[in-house]
Scaffold this motif. Sequence first.
Motif, short mmCIF file in Angstrom:
data_model
loop_
_atom_site.label_atom_id
_atom_site.label_comp_id
_atom_site.label_asym_id
_atom_site.label_seq_id
_atom_site.Cartn_x
_atom_site.Cartn_y
_atom_site.Cartn_z
N VAL A 1 -69.69 -5.80 -9.23
CA VAL A 1 -69.23 -4.74 -9.26
C VAL A 1 -69.42 -3.60 -10.31
O VAL A 1 -69.86 -4.17 -11.80
N GLN A 2 -70.15 -3.27 -10.43
CA GLN A 2 -69.94 -1.60 -11.33
C GLN A 2 -68.64 -1.03 -10.70
O GLN A 2 -68.93 -0.24 -10.47
N LEU A 3 -68.27 -0.07 -11.62
CA LEU A 3 -66.86 0.53 -12.14
C LEU A 3 -66.81 1.74 -12.03
O LEU A 3 -68.21 2.01 -12.39
N ASP A 4 -66.73 2.72 -11.38
CA ASP A 4 -66.33 4.08 -11.16
C ASP A 4 -65.15 4.49 -11.25
O ASP A 4 -63.90 3.46 -11.40
N TYR B 1 -62.11 4.73 -21.71
CA TYR B 1 -62.14 4.23 -20.43
C TYR B 1 -63.60 4.58 -19.71
O TYR B 1 -64.20 3.84 -19.07
N LYS B 2 -63.93 5.53 -19.92
CA LYS B 2 -65.07 6.65 -18.83
C LYS B 2 -65.78 5.71 -18.58
O LYS B 2 -67.09 6.07 -18.02
N PRO B 3 -66.45 5.39 -20.31
CA PRO B 3 -67.73 5.44 -20.29
C PRO B 3 -68.08 3.76 -19.82
O PRO B 3 -69.29 3.34 -19.59
N ILE B 4 -67.09 3.08 -19.34
CA ILE B 4 -67.22 1.60 -19.41
C ILE B 4 -67.29 0.96 -17.56
O ILE B 4 -67.19 1.51 -16.14
#
Length: 418
Positions: A147-150, A191-194
């Motif tokens: 998955v790609q995290l949001d 953590y926002k860009p991750i």
Amino acid sequence: MLRQSPAPEKRNSIVVRAGLCFFLLLVAVMPLGARADVGVPDTPAGRTLRAFLDAFNSGNHDRIAAYVKEYDPENNADQLISFSGETGGFTLLSIVQSKPDKLSFMVRGLGDNLEAYGVLQLSGTTPPRVKQINIRAIPPGAKLDDVQLDETGRQKTIDAISERLTEYYVYPDVAAKMIQAVHDHQKHGDYKPIVDGNEFADALTRDLRAVSQDRHLFVGYDPYVLPAESGALDGPHKPSPADEARFRTMMEHDNCSFSKVEILGHNIGYIKFGAFLNPNICGPTVVAAMNFVAHTDALIFDLRENHGGNPDMVDFMVSYLFREPTHINDLTNRHDNETHQFWTLPWIPGPRFVDQPVYVLTSQQTFSGGEEFTFDLQTQKRATIVGETTGGGAHPCEACRPEITSRLESPLAGRSTR
């Protein structure tokens, strides 16, 4: 193991673990020709993957060490050699996704025929270096789902970590400090860009360990979905009989991590081994080793490359060194308010080694069960310890995947210590 109710929709998982564990990571060696004619992109990441496979698959220590020095200096050539001997090799099946600085790919183990999913990511340095390389076996019946995290997924994961650390971590005050540290990083936007699961897990691990100094505590990311009928929704994936047979074969092929058993000059016994493995499988190897050195005038255990393992094997081996039943240590579980005492075994196969002096060699790589073995003999004044300060993780661990209603299923936490 902490058990949770099944989630309505099971997706990927992030897991936190802490404690006395021996983790076998799936990495491999194989002939270069086993790529099955899969094209590797001519990108920085692709060329690095080629270099990794070329060196790793050779099984040659010098080539692997050269790869580590040039591409991945944070890695350990000796550990890669060890992993390569355990797995039997990889066939490269496909490139799943490709970017200039990142590749994901599928491989199959030649020794166990298991498929695995790998991610290789480069740093932004010049020349590029490996930022991470993760190769994870896909359990039978599982479906790949990286998955790609949001923001929602990251928040739910942090909330679950906070909850489980509060409930289970052995030191409540340390748990509170770890939670505050993670929340501080979150408020600062760290953590926002991750969006990558492995990268988020690595960041959380780094920030938790910065407070706790607990090298057993880590967050792990599983890039697959486990089927509900496997029982994995309310606990860890349990090995099948075939899995257990493969593990037994792997341990026996590696001689249960015992690399040297010999008699040195002046009739001094010497035993070097890399792990305390399941005595149900590796007990006969220990018996053979201890019987071989039974009549020496002194004994050296070389644990400088021992990374831990099964506490039952620690107790089994310690039992050879005491004549009378001896209380070795206690295991305390804060959550369940339980304490389990550990004593030497009343009977062992073969003679005991009780009158001669014992020495234990340690290094910074001595970890987990290796530290427990050393600690047990040191506190009982049964051995002289020689070497560097050990790694700092002589305590047990558990892992769980508590339910959170998102694409991520999150943490659990270390809960006991010795």
